[in-house]
Design an enzyme around this catalytic site. Structure first.
Site, PDB file in Angstrom:
ATOM      1  N   ASP A  71       0.846  -1.029  -0.181  1.00  0.00           N
ATOM      2  CA  ASP A  71      -0.063  -0.100   0.074  1.00  0.00           C
ATOM      3  C   ASP A  71       0.839   1.365  -0.101  1.00  0.00           C
ATOM      4  OD1 ASP A  71       0.828  -0.072   2.561  1.00  0.00           O
ATOM      5  OD2 ASP A  71      -1.208  -0.034   3.495  1.00  0.00           O
ATOM      6  N   TYR A  73       2.893   4.700   0.925  1.00  0.00           N
ATOM      7  CA  TYR A  73       3.622   5.044   2.123  1.00  0.00           C
ATOM      8  C   TYR A  73       2.543   5.944   2.991  1.00  0.00           C
ATOM      9  CZ  TYR A  73       8.111   4.249  -0.280  1.00  0.00           C
ATOM     10  OH  TYR A  73       9.177   3.625  -1.006  1.00  0.00           O
ATOM     11  N   PHE A  84       6.802   2.253  -4.363  1.00  0.00           N
ATOM     12  CA  PHE A  84       8.073   2.409  -4.011  1.00  0.00           C
ATOM     13  C   PHE A  84       8.638   4.098  -4.050  1.00  0.00           C
ATOM     14  CE2 PHE A  84       7.721  -2.219  -4.518  1.00  0.00           C
ATOM     15  CZ  PHE A  84       8.497  -2.339  -3.206  1.00  0.00           C
ATOM     16  N   HIS A 198      11.354  -8.966   0.227  1.00  0.00           N
ATOM     17  CA  HIS A 198      11.023  -7.657   0.083  1.00  0.00           C
ATOM     18  C   HIS A 198      12.364  -6.688   0.316  1.00  0.00           C
ATOM     19  CE1 HIS A 198       9.059  -3.584   0.531  1.00  0.00           C
ATOM     20  NE2 HIS A 198       8.067  -4.246   0.079  1.00  0.00           N
TER      21      HIS A 198
END
Length: 258
Positions: A71, A73, A84, A198
């Protein structure tokens, strides 16, 4: 007041989604989001007009690589509508600069592309890298807070239809959440699926498929493998790092998605 409707989604992506907009799932998402927007729009990240920024910057016919995030930031001033990515005026050495981007930059350097000059990835999106979160909104300060509003059916439908319609895509699935979408992609032919841990925090090293090797001695080589795949299928590779090292504070895109 932002009404939130299908018209917010670019026409080419609406066509890909087909009859989804006649479904109860779409009505649920619309209803839930309108409640949130009418209640506290200033507390939602990113701004509503940027919910579908990834789809706007990367038209369907230009998609070559897909990077799935979770989701947006939830810290102030970071979310742009691109997974990102953050505004370019945030210094790379600041506490605001996310660990995920820091490790992405390390991986790029290890693969010979150089380090990111800043965290704004809009140039990736413009080259055909779909930077797609699996929930497109979040409440400020509360990670995952909009995950159950109804985004999942929309994003799952989009991922499945995209994979079926577009052969020879490269998919970067970082972490368990992104990898939960694997069945949607595997059902389609001729897709390159790259999986690793991740890139955020310490988890970057701690799986049998690390994004970075311990000590950052090597990377998963996803950026190199994606470019090799694209060239194999007669597509232009992605320029992952601009050769022009712009000063973050002077970059015009700094305020583009604020």
């Amino acid at each position: 007041m932002h009404s939130f409707s299908a018209a917010d989604i670019p026409e080419d992506w609406r066509a890909l989604l087909g009859d989804y907009f006649e479904s109860p799932e779409w009505q649920t998402l619309q209803t839930n989001l309108r409640v949130e927007l009418n209640k506290e729009v200033e507390e939602i990240c990113p701004k509503p007009q940027n919910f579908f920024k990834a789809l706007t910057l990367t038209p369907l016919n230009q998609v070559k690589v897909v990077i799935l995030g979770q989701d947006p930031y939830h810290s102030p001033g970071l979310a742009q509508g691109l997974a990102f990515s953050i505004p370019s005026n945030i210094p790379t050495n600041s506490r605001q600069f996310p660990s995920s981007l820091r490790n992405i930059s390390k991986a790029l350097a290890l693969e010979g592309f150089g380090t990111l000059p800043n965290g704004d990835l809009h140039t990736w999106a413009e080259q055909g890298v779909l930077l797609l979160n699996t929930a497109l909104s979040v409440q400020l300060g509360e990670a995952g807070s909009h995950a159950n509003l109804g985004w999942k059916p929309l994003i799952d439908r989009l991922i499945s239809a995209l994979a079926q319609q577009k052969p020879n895509l490269a998919w970067m699935l970082w972490g368990g959440h992104a990898q939960s979408k694997l069945p949607l992609i595997e059902a389609a032919p001729d897709q390159l699926i790259l999986q690793s841990s991740h890139p955020s925090g310490l988890g970057v090293y701690k799986t049998d498929r690390p994004f970075l090797e311990p000590g950052a001695k090597a990377s998963c080589r996803h950026f190199t493998k994606a470019n090799e795949w694209l060239e194999k299928h007669h597509k232009n590779p992605i320029c992952w790092v601009n050769s022009k090292k712009s000063t973050p504070s002077a970059t015009p895109q700094a305020t583009l998605f604020n």
